[in-house]
Design an enzyme around this catalytic site. Structure first.
Site, PDB file in Angstrom:
ATOM      1  N   ASP A   9     -13.312  41.089 -16.434  1.00  0.00           N
ATOM      2  CA  ASP A   9     -12.831  40.249 -15.355  1.00  0.00           C
ATOM      3  C   ASP A   9     -11.311  40.152 -15.547  1.00  0.00           C
ATOM      4  O   ASP A   9     -10.807  40.421 -16.633  1.00  0.00           O
ATOM      5  CB  ASP A   9     -13.507  38.876 -15.473  1.00  0.00           C
ATOM      6  CG  ASP A   9     -12.969  37.884 -14.469  1.00  0.00           C
ATOM      7  OD1 ASP A   9     -12.795  38.258 -13.291  1.00  0.00           O
ATOM      8  OD2 ASP A   9     -12.708  36.733 -14.866  1.00  0.00           O
ATOM      9  N   ASP A  11      -8.775  37.390 -13.963  1.00  0.00           N
ATOM     10  CA  ASP A  11      -8.222  36.037 -14.094  1.00  0.00           C
ATOM     11  C   ASP A  11      -8.988  35.237 -15.147  1.00  0.00           C
ATOM     12  O   ASP A  11     -10.206  35.092 -15.060  1.00  0.00           O
ATOM     13  CB  ASP A  11      -8.265  35.319 -12.744  1.00  0.00           C
ATOM     14  CG  ASP A  11      -7.450  36.044 -11.680  1.00  0.00           C
ATOM     15  OD1 ASP A  11      -6.349  36.529 -12.007  1.00  0.00           O
ATOM     16  OD2 ASP A  11      -7.915  36.143 -10.532  1.00  0.00           O
ATOM     17  N   HIS A  21      -8.783  26.877  -6.319  1.00  0.00           N
ATOM     18  CA  HIS A  21      -8.554  27.155  -4.891  1.00  0.00           C
ATOM     19  C   HIS A  21      -7.225  27.857  -4.626  1.00  0.00           C
ATOM     20  O   HIS A  21      -6.800  27.970  -3.485  1.00  0.00           O
ATOM     21  CB  HIS A  21      -8.659  25.884  -4.039  1.00  0.00           C
ATOM     22  CG  HIS A  21      -9.962  25.186  -4.242  1.00  0.00           C
ATOM     23  ND1 HIS A  21     -11.176  25.796  -4.010  1.00  0.00           N
ATOM     24  CD2 HIS A  21     -10.235  23.939  -4.693  1.00  0.00           C
ATOM     25  CE1 HIS A  21     -12.157  24.956  -4.309  1.00  0.00           C
ATOM     26  NE2 HIS A  21     -11.621  23.834  -4.732  1.00  0.00           N
ATOM     27  N   TYR A  23      -4.631  31.392  -5.878  1.00  0.00           N
ATOM     28  CA  TYR A  23      -4.762  32.760  -6.342  1.00  0.00           C
ATOM     29  C   TYR A  23      -3.436  33.210  -6.927  1.00  0.00           C
ATOM     30  O   TYR A  23      -2.399  32.647  -6.606  1.00  0.00           O
ATOM     31  CB  TYR A  23      -5.152  33.686  -5.159  1.00  0.00           C
ATOM     32  CG  TYR A  23      -6.428  33.224  -4.515  1.00  0.00           C
ATOM     33  CD1 TYR A  23      -7.659  33.672  -4.988  1.00  0.00           C
ATOM     34  CD2 TYR A  23      -6.404  32.293  -3.478  1.00  0.00           C
ATOM     35  CE1 TYR A  23      -8.838  33.198  -4.438  1.00  0.00           C
ATOM     36  CE2 TYR A  23      -7.585  31.824  -2.925  1.00  0.00           C
ATOM     37  CZ  TYR A  23      -8.801  32.284  -3.413  1.00  0.00           C
ATOM     38  OH  TYR A  23      -9.963  31.815  -2.878  1.00  0.00           O
ATOM     39  N   ASN A  55     -13.079  39.657  -8.438  1.00  0.00           N
ATOM     40  CA  ASN A  55     -13.201  39.040  -7.111  1.00  0.00           C
ATOM     41  C   ASN A  55     -11.820  38.537  -6.698  1.00  0.00           C
ATOM     42  O   ASN A  55     -11.193  37.790  -7.450  1.00  0.00           O
ATOM     43  CB  ASN A  55     -14.129  37.820  -7.157  1.00  0.00           C
ATOM     44  CG  ASN A  55     -15.597  38.182  -7.333  1.00  0.00           C
ATOM     45  OD1 ASN A  55     -15.979  39.338  -7.229  1.00  0.00           O
ATOM     46  ND2 ASN A  55     -16.411  37.169  -7.598  1.00  0.00           N
ATOM     47  N   GLN A  56     -11.357  38.914  -5.514  1.00  0.00           N
ATOM     48  CA  GLN A  56     -10.052  38.422  -5.039  1.00  0.00           C
ATOM     49  C   GLN A  56     -10.199  37.956  -3.592  1.00  0.00           C
ATOM     50  O   GLN A  56      -9.718  38.592  -2.652  1.00  0.00           O
ATOM     51  CB  GLN A  56      -8.974  39.521  -5.181  1.00  0.00           C
ATOM     52  CG  GLN A  56      -8.655  39.893  -6.623  1.00  0.00           C
ATOM     53  CD  GLN A  56      -7.988  38.774  -7.425  1.00  0.00           C
ATOM     54  OE1 GLN A  56      -7.346  37.876  -6.861  1.00  0.00           O
ATOM     55  NE2 GLN A  56      -8.141  38.796  -8.749  1.00  0.00           N
ATOM     56  N   CYS A  93     -13.205  43.098  -5.219  1.00  0.00           N
ATOM     57  CA  CYS A  93     -13.885  42.608  -4.020  1.00  0.00           C
ATOM     58  C   CYS A  93     -12.912  41.704  -3.279  1.00  0.00           C
ATOM     59  O   CYS A  93     -12.565  40.634  -3.773  1.00  0.00           O
ATOM     60  CB  CYS A  93     -15.148  41.823  -4.374  1.00  0.00           C
ATOM     61  SG  CYS A  93     -15.768  40.922  -2.925  1.00  0.00           S
ATOM     62  N   HIS A  95     -13.535  40.369  -0.360  1.00  0.00           N
ATOM     63  CA  HIS A  95     -14.301  39.710   0.702  1.00  0.00           C
ATOM     64  C   HIS A  95     -14.513  38.230   0.457  1.00  0.00           C
ATOM     65  O   HIS A  95     -14.308  37.726  -0.630  1.00  0.00           O
ATOM     66  CB  HIS A  95     -15.657  40.401   0.852  1.00  0.00           C
ATOM     67  CG  HIS A  95     -15.552  41.882   1.003  1.00  0.00           C
ATOM     68  ND1 HIS A  95     -16.063  42.775   0.092  1.00  0.00           N
ATOM     69  CD2 HIS A  95     -14.934  42.614   1.969  1.00  0.00           C
ATOM     70  CE1 HIS A  95     -15.793  44.018   0.488  1.00  0.00           C
ATOM     71  NE2 HIS A  95     -15.105  43.952   1.619  1.00  0.00           N
ATOM     72  N   ARG A 103     -19.103  41.228  -4.219  1.00  0.00           N
ATOM     73  CA  ARG A 103     -18.588  40.015  -4.850  1.00  0.00           C
ATOM     74  C   ARG A 103     -19.496  39.591  -6.017  1.00  0.00           C
ATOM     75  O   ARG A 103     -20.699  39.390  -5.832  1.00  0.00           O
ATOM     76  CB  ARG A 103     -18.488  38.889  -3.805  1.00  0.00           C
ATOM     77  CG  ARG A 103     -17.836  37.627  -4.344  1.00  0.00           C
ATOM     78  CD  ARG A 103     -17.559  36.616  -3.250  1.00  0.00           C
ATOM     79  NE  ARG A 103     -17.199  35.342  -3.831  1.00  0.00           N
ATOM     80  CZ  ARG A 103     -15.997  35.037  -4.310  1.00  0.00           C
ATOM     81  NH1 ARG A 103     -15.012  35.926  -4.244  1.00  0.00           N
ATOM     82  NH2 ARG A 103     -15.760  33.873  -4.857  1.00  0.00           N
ATOM     83  N   ASP A 129     -15.036  35.148 -17.983  1.00  0.00           N
ATOM     84  CA  ASP A 129     -14.886  33.728 -18.334  1.00  0.00           C
ATOM     85  C   ASP A 129     -15.697  32.823 -17.407  1.00  0.00           C
ATOM     86  O   ASP A 129     -15.580  31.612 -17.484  1.00  0.00           O
ATOM     87  CB  ASP A 129     -13.416  33.317 -18.300  1.00  0.00           C
ATOM     88  CG  ASP A 129     -12.854  33.287 -16.895  1.00  0.00           C
ATOM     89  OD1 ASP A 129     -13.284  34.118 -16.064  1.00  0.00           O
ATOM     90  OD2 ASP A 129     -12.005  32.427 -16.612  1.00  0.00           O
TER      91      ASP A 129
HETATM   92 ZN   LIG Z   1     -17.019  42.285  -1.674  1.00  0.00          ZN
END
Ligand SMILES: [Zn+2]
Length: 173
Positions: A9, A11, A21, A23, A55-56, A93, A95, A103, A129
């Site tokens: 991963d 972050d 909340h 980024y 995941n972004q 990801c 989305h 995701r 994490d």
């Molecule tokens: Zn995705």
């Protein structure tokens, strides 16, 4: 030829997490956690390729663009490479919740990765994490390591990526 892969991963594993909340939207906001290059180099030296699965959702939410993210990753990989730490590839990801199969905790990012880099799942690991990282790793069928005080149900827990890398290279010798 199957690869031994350590999926990471991003972050909270490679760099400091953004506030809740929020980024990491540009390179100025990106801060490496301690000993990350050393950890990745150690994995590389033990024959692992290192792939990031991240995941972004900030992209779906319009808080950053794909180009912003590519710029961050280019600089991140460049800095690591100068310390002989090689990230082979990054799968993202972009989305929102419930609109894709990639995701995490879904396994789509791993499945995308294994098309390019066939994976020996028995000898591969997911390091994350959050619970979604561990769930995704388990669903995909690799060993899981939590970088977290709570074990998150992972096979093993550590306090840093370096500790995780030492564990991985120790048990796979
Ligand atoms: Zn995705």
């Amino acid at each position: 030829m199957l690869n031994k892969v350590v999926f990471l991963d991003r972050d909270g594993v490679i760099n400091k997490k953004a506030a809740e909340h929020d980024y990491i939207k540009n390179w100025q906001e990106f801060q490496f956690l301690p000993d990350v290059a050393k950890a990745i180099k150690l994995l590389n030296q033990s024959g692992f390729i290192v792939i990031i699965v991240s995941n972004q959702r900030g992209i779906a939410r319009g808080m950053m663009t794909e180009i912003d993210l590519q710029n961050i990753h280019q600089k991140m990989c460049h800095e690591l490479k100068q310390k002989s730490a090689i990230i082979t590839d990054i799968f993202v990801c972009p989305h929102n919740n419930n609109e894709c199969k990639c995701r995490k905790p879904q396994t789509g990012l791993f499945l995308q990765a294994e098309i390019k880099y066939p994976v020996n799942r028995n000898q591969s690991f997911m390091v994350g994490d959050s619970e979604t990282d561990i769930e995704a790793g388990k669903a995909y069928g690799v060993k899981t390591i939590a970088i977290s005080e709570q074990g998150l149900g992972a096979d093993h827990k550590c306090s840093s990526l370096l500790e995780a890398a030492e564990y991985i290279t120790g048990v796979t010798k």
